[in-house]
Design an enzyme around this catalytic site. Structure first.
Site, PDB file in Angstrom:
ATOM      1  N   GLU A  16      -9.357   1.767  -6.635  1.00 33.70           N
ATOM      2  CA  GLU A  16      -8.300   2.647  -6.132  1.00 33.70           C
ATOM      3  C   GLU A  16      -8.782   4.089  -6.194  1.00 33.70           C
ATOM      4  OE1 GLU A  16      -4.304   1.774  -7.380  1.00 33.70           O
ATOM      5  OE2 GLU A  16      -3.896   3.895  -7.734  1.00 33.70           O
ATOM      6  N   TYR A  51      -0.841   7.495  -2.009  1.00 33.96           N
ATOM      7  CA  TYR A  51      -0.028   8.309  -1.101  1.00 33.96           C
ATOM      8  C   TYR A  51       0.598   9.379  -1.971  1.00 33.96           C
ATOM      9  CZ  TYR A  51       3.489   8.846   2.703  1.00 33.96           C
ATOM     10  OH  TYR A  51       4.289   9.285   3.734  1.00 33.96           O
ATOM     11  N   ARG A 108       8.433   2.144  -3.354  1.00 31.63           N
ATOM     12  CA  ARG A 108       9.510   3.135  -3.261  1.00 31.63           C
ATOM     13  C   ARG A 108       8.915   4.521  -3.435  1.00 31.63           C
ATOM     14  NH1 ARG A 108      13.498   4.442  -8.077  1.00 31.63           N
ATOM     15  NH2 ARG A 108      11.522   5.353  -8.781  1.00 31.63           N
ATOM     16  N   HIS A 151       9.850  -2.046 -14.679  1.00 29.69           N
ATOM     17  CA  HIS A 151       9.784  -0.658 -14.212  1.00 29.69           C
ATOM     18  C   HIS A 151      10.578   0.213 -15.180  1.00 29.69           C
ATOM     19  CE1 HIS A 151      11.121   2.767 -11.612  1.00 29.69           C
ATOM     20  NE2 HIS A 151       9.850   2.724 -11.267  1.00 29.69           N
TER      21      HIS A 151
HETATM   22  P1  FAD Z   1      11.006  -0.581  -6.416  1.00 29.47           P
HETATM   23  O1  FAD Z   1      10.473  -1.958  -6.400  1.00 29.47           O
HETATM   24  O2  FAD Z   1      11.877  -0.165  -5.272  1.00 29.47           O
HETATM   25  O3  FAD Z   1      11.797  -0.405  -7.794  1.00 29.47           O
HETATM   26  C1  FAD Z   1      12.236   0.874  -8.235  1.00 29.47           C
HETATM   27  C2  FAD Z   1      13.350   0.671  -9.260  1.00 29.47           C
HETATM   28  O4  FAD Z   1      14.543   0.246  -8.606  1.00 29.47           O
HETATM   29  C3  FAD Z   1      13.071  -0.405 -10.297  1.00 29.47           C
HETATM   30  O5  FAD Z   1      13.665  -0.002 -11.506  1.00 29.47           O
HETATM   31  C4  FAD Z   1      13.753  -1.652  -9.759  1.00 29.47           C
HETATM   32  O6  FAD Z   1      14.156  -2.539 -10.799  1.00 29.47           O
HETATM   33  C5  FAD Z   1      14.937  -1.054  -9.037  1.00 29.47           C
HETATM   34  N1  FAD Z   1      15.261  -1.783  -7.781  1.00 29.47           N
HETATM   35  C6  FAD Z   1      14.386  -2.295  -6.901  1.00 29.47           C
HETATM   36  N2  FAD Z   1      15.030  -2.838  -5.834  1.00 29.47           N
HETATM   37  C7  FAD Z   1      16.362  -2.642  -6.080  1.00 29.47           C
HETATM   38  C8  FAD Z   1      17.524  -2.952  -5.345  1.00 29.47           C
HETATM   39  N3  FAD Z   1      17.468  -3.597  -4.165  1.00 29.47           N
HETATM   40  N4  FAD Z   1      18.726  -2.594  -5.888  1.00 29.47           N
HETATM   41  C9  FAD Z   1      18.794  -1.956  -7.084  1.00 29.47           C
HETATM   42  N5  FAD Z   1      17.692  -1.629  -7.830  1.00 29.47           N
HETATM   43  C10 FAD Z   1      16.499  -1.956  -7.308  1.00 29.47           C
HETATM   44  N6  FAD Z   1       3.591   6.130  -6.378  1.00 29.47           N
HETATM   45  C11 FAD Z   1       3.319   7.057  -5.445  1.00 29.47           C
HETATM   46  O7  FAD Z   1       4.136   7.981  -5.238  1.00 29.47           O
HETATM   47  N7  FAD Z   1       2.161   7.002  -4.704  1.00 29.47           N
HETATM   48  C12 FAD Z   1       1.244   5.997  -4.874  1.00 29.47           C
HETATM   49  O8  FAD Z   1       0.236   5.959  -4.185  1.00 29.47           O
HETATM   50  C13 FAD Z   1       1.498   5.004  -5.870  1.00 29.47           C
HETATM   51  N8  FAD Z   1       0.645   3.994  -6.080  1.00 29.47           N
HETATM   52  C14 FAD Z   1       0.952   2.988  -6.950  1.00 29.47           C
HETATM   53  C15 FAD Z   1       0.089   1.901  -7.092  1.00 29.47           C
HETATM   54  C16 FAD Z   1       0.402   0.831  -7.941  1.00 29.47           C
HETATM   55  C17 FAD Z   1      -0.549  -0.345  -8.056  1.00 29.47           C
HETATM   56  C18 FAD Z   1       1.639   0.861  -8.670  1.00 29.47           C
HETATM   57  C19 FAD Z   1       2.021  -0.273  -9.558  1.00 29.47           C
HETATM   58  C20 FAD Z   1       2.495   1.956  -8.558  1.00 29.47           C
HETATM   59  C21 FAD Z   1       2.165   3.021  -7.703  1.00 29.47           C
HETATM   60  N9  FAD Z   1       3.001   4.127  -7.534  1.00 29.47           N
HETATM   61  C22 FAD Z   1       2.724   5.106  -6.618  1.00 29.47           C
HETATM   62  C23 FAD Z   1       4.176   4.283  -8.401  1.00 29.47           C
HETATM   63  C24 FAD Z   1       5.461   3.711  -7.805  1.00 29.47           C
HETATM   64  O9  FAD Z   1       5.789   4.394  -6.627  1.00 29.47           O
HETATM   65  C25 FAD Z   1       6.520   3.872  -8.876  1.00 29.47           C
HETATM   66  O10 FAD Z   1       6.340   2.938  -9.916  1.00 29.47           O
HETATM   67  C26 FAD Z   1       7.952   3.924  -8.407  1.00 29.47           C
HETATM   68  O11 FAD Z   1       8.734   4.517  -9.437  1.00 29.47           O
HETATM   69  C27 FAD Z   1       8.555   2.548  -8.100  1.00 29.47           C
HETATM   70  O12 FAD Z   1       7.988   1.982  -6.991  1.00 29.47           O
HETATM   71  P2  FAD Z   1       8.279   0.434  -6.678  1.00 29.47           P
HETATM   72  O13 FAD Z   1       7.701   0.148  -5.362  1.00 29.47           O
HETATM   73  O14 FAD Z   1       7.939  -0.403  -7.831  1.00 29.47           O
HETATM   74  O15 FAD Z   1       9.899   0.509  -6.540  1.00 29.47           O
END
Ligand code: FAD
Length: 307
Positions: A16, A51, A108, A151
């Site tokens: 990465e 990103y 997200r 998370h």
């Molecule tokens: P989600 O899966 O949407 O979850 C976010 C929160 O909301 C969680 O607490 C979950 O339990 C809750 N939730 C999810 N869906 C729902 C729903 N439908 N209703 C109610 N609650 C819900 N961030 C960046 O800005 N740029 C990057 O490039 C980046 N790269 C990353 C790479 C990796 C491998 C990882 C693991 C993380 C990365 N992140 C990055 C961080 C990531 O964006 C954060 O962890 C962010 O806070 C959550 O993203 P997520 O996609 O897990 O969110």
């Protein structure tokens, strides 16, 4: 080949990177004989590029992704909902496809300080996965984040896992995990997601332990990760007094302690990779931190290139 398909056949190995913030950083990463040239000699299955948090630095991601492709590796574009309307998501994703980039990590995104929502049309990664499938069909291979310790903002681990299952139901292909040093928790999570019907391959994110301040910062600034006793002992043993976060820490052996920490940290990371490899995971994803020497050492010591 779709990375999710490859991971069903064998363990994948990937790096990465992040978009460089300065011209010097760009030259170091993308210039001739630079970090990307060197990392590519290890023939990773894919290389992802982050990103910018809060939608910053986004323009710098494309040149990195294009360079990865030019190095005959599969570029995986991290992509977030932060500040993005449906229209801007459509445009950016089409832009990726026009450049032959067809793997994304749908997130997200971390909420910028003081924000209570994404500031865009979509609130969660589940919605982004659905949007990408609705708009682009099967054109993208979609990775999603998984948090073995839950998370940081999840209301419960169970709820978090149910959202992970929802990502799969909406069409996600594989999981890239948040860093996790707590193997007991990782195994509990792996077991729980399988019981919940999550069958996607699990690609484990590994943060190399190279620097005490960066390790503590990564664990606690956003993710609330448990640091096992062994890791805490390494941090204590090479602690720079009185404070590793100030420029003049009043410690006679700063350089010596930093070097010793790195050596112990590399060995710790190799043991962690070994432990992950026997868990039945599908890939090792190394946060390369735009570095070559330390990462190459880790690859060599762990033998993951030959998985
Ligand atoms: P989600 O899966 O949407 O979850 C976010 C929160 O909301 C969680 O607490 C979950 O339990 C809750 N939730 C999810 N869906 C729902 C729903 N439908 N209703 C109610 N609650 C819900 N961030 C960046 O800005 N740029 C990057 O490039 C980046 N790269 C990353 C790479 C990796 C491998 C990882 C693991 C993380 C990365 N992140 C990055 C961080 C990531 O964006 C954060 O962890 C962010 O806070 C959550 O993203 P997520 O996609 O897990 O969110």
């Amino acid at each position: 080949m779709k990375m999710s398909e490859l991971m069903k056949q064998r363990m994948a190995f990937s790096f990465e990177l992040f978009p460089p913030k300065t011209e010097a950083g760009e030259k170091k990463l993308l210039g001739e004989g630079g970090v990307l040239d060197k990392l590519s000699t290890m023939k990773p299955d894919y290389i992802s590029c982050t990103y910018g948090a809060g939608g910053t630095n986004v323009g710098k991601q494309l040149p990195v992704l294009e360079a990865i492709k030019a190095h005959n590796s599969t570029p995986v574009a991290h992509f977030t909902c932060i500040g993005n309307t449906r229209e801007s998501i459509r445009e950016q994703l089409q832009n990726y496809l026009d450049r032959g980039i067809d793997h994304i990590l749908a997130l997200r995104g971390d909420l910028p300080f003081g924000w209570t929502g994404t500031g865009g049309d979509l609130c969660y990664a589940t919605e982004l996965v659905k949007f990408v499938r609705d708009e682009f069909g099967d054109k993208f291979t979609i990775a999603v984040a998984g948090s073995p310790e839950g998370h940081i903002a999840c209301r419960s681990l169970e709820a978090d896992i149910s959202f992970l299952k929802q990502k799969q139901d909406e069409g996600a292909d594989y999981i890239m995990t948040q860093l996790c040093w707590d193997m007991d928790q990782f195994l509990r999570w792996l077991d729980a997601i399988r019981k919940a019907g999550v069958t996607m391959p699990v690609d484990v994110g590994i943060m190399p332990v190279l620097d005490a301040a960066a390790t503590i910062n990564m664990a606690l600034s956003r993710n609330g990760c448990v640091m096992p006793r062994e890791l805490c002992e390494i941090i204590s043993k090479y602690w720079i007094f009185p404070n590793p976060f100030v420029s003049d820490p009043y410690d006679a052996d700063v350089a010596g302690k930093k070097a010793a920490f790195k050596e112990a940290g590399l060995e710790y990371t190799v043991r962690l990779i070994d432990e992950y490899r026997v868990c039945g995971i599908n890939g090792i994803h190394l946060y390369a931190l735009n570095k070559y020497e330390d990462v190459a050492k880790l690859v060599e010591m762990s033998g993951i290139k030959d998985m």
